[in-house]
Design a protein around this motif. Sequence first.
Motif, PDB file in Angstrom:
ATOM      1  N   LYS A  28       0.846  -1.188   0.000  1.00  0.00           N
ATOM      2  CA  LYS A  28       0.000   0.000   0.000  1.00  0.00           C
ATOM      3  C   LYS A  28       0.886   1.245   0.000  1.00  0.00           C
ATOM      4  N   ALA A  52       0.986   5.305   0.644  1.00  0.00           N
ATOM      5  CA  ALA A  52       0.287   6.402   1.322  1.00  0.00           C
ATOM      6  C   ALA A  52       0.987   7.720   1.022  1.00  0.00           C
ATOM      7  N   MET A  93      -3.746   5.454   0.397  1.00  0.00           N
ATOM      8  CA  MET A  93      -4.023   6.110   1.674  1.00  0.00           C
ATOM      9  C   MET A  93      -3.556   7.553   1.618  1.00  0.00           C
ATOM     10  N   THR A 109      -2.266  10.238   4.697  1.00  0.00           N
ATOM     11  CA  THR A 109      -1.988  10.309   6.129  1.00  0.00           C
ATOM     12  C   THR A 109      -1.632  11.733   6.529  1.00  0.00           C
ATOM     13  N   ILE A 114       3.380  -1.033   3.986  1.00  0.00           N
ATOM     14  CA  ILE A 114       2.836   0.304   3.750  1.00  0.00           C
ATOM     15  C   ILE A 114       4.014   1.263   3.633  1.00  0.00           C
ATOM     16  N   ASP A 163       4.734   5.121   3.578  1.00  0.00           N
ATOM     17  CA  ASP A 163       4.114   6.404   3.914  1.00  0.00           C
ATOM     18  C   ASP A 163       5.066   7.499   3.437  1.00  0.00           C
TER      19      ASP A 163
END
Length: 382
Positions: free
Chosen positions: A2, A4, A53, A55, A332, A334
């Motif tokens: 994923k 983000a 995503m 954030t 993930i 980020d």
Amino acid sequence: MKIALLHYMGAYAEGVPTGWPVSGRWWNADRGRDALARSWKLVDMAVASGFDMVTVTEHHYTNESVAPNPVIMGAALSQRYPDVKIGMLGPTLPLWNPVRLAEDIATVDMLSGGRTLLGLFRGTPTEHMAMVPASADTRALHNEAFDLLLRCWTAEEPFSWHGEHYDFDTVAVWPRPLQYPHPPIFVAGTRAEVCEDAARRHLSVGLHALAGPPAVNAKLAQRYRAAAEAAGWTPTAEDVLWRARVYVADSDEAAQADIKEHGVGDQLRGMVPSDPEELKALDKRWAAANDGVGLTHMRERSASRMVPDMAGSPETVVKQFLAAHEEIGFGIADLRFDGITVPFEKISRSLELFSREVLPAIRSELARRGDAAVASPGGSVR
């Protein structure tokens, strides 16, 4: 895997001296509004390009953001972007009433349809200096607030809490999160013992490239997985998040020129007070909370790494990302593209190149390697 977008929402530097704290006399409402509008354009681009995503985080007294409250921003994001997950990564626990925070997060999780992720962090001494008394033990505040917050979401009946820092005769949080018993929780994996404690609690861990190169975070991830196995469970890839800064340009040479001109990778720049006496006071608090390492020392220690964690042409960034992924094993990523000293058009171009050239290449290669979690869902904007 994923992907983000970590975005500070509304950074602007026009006419504002670099440093912390930023004086209110530099505030300009029109510039603040325009900065937030530019931020929405960047998030729109990321979501439309297939980021999974968005954030947000918490920082105070700084022009890096006009949205210091990640819970309010999380609610706004959840309504604008109906198809992606929203990460509140996260509230700085020593600054919050944990009972009120439990209610607020539950409300955002309900509003989002159960699409939130949560980071519960101790935060930096810069944030503590903004809102926590100098005499406070922020580690003890964080630990007690953490336990109370979890109790708020899991207790079947009203309860009382009489701790060292929080005292409530009656606690009965309503509503509860849509995700039972709470959204996925990430703790800041800055030290091995923190990672191991997260594993024993069956929580997720967030690693930060500021702690060091991928090899450093790989060791922390290994300690986390080993502690989880000892506790009788196996984390998924998405239980490990890696936060890093990215800068993509048309060529490696162009990226290096921009980094040199704009200080793209200096992540601590916005935390450094311009007043020498304030810097001394903040240095002292950083040292007390950070195993004796003050802000000035930490910045000097990081000087050799004051470039983005991934930087260069699209081809170079693809190689850097895949190497970090293979070494750390995160599920993930980020990624932060913005920076207070970087012109908006440069940030926008970097995100555009990542979305158009880096992201598809990453997903294609991970799919070839057999990463079952690879997807290209895209998103929509309301």
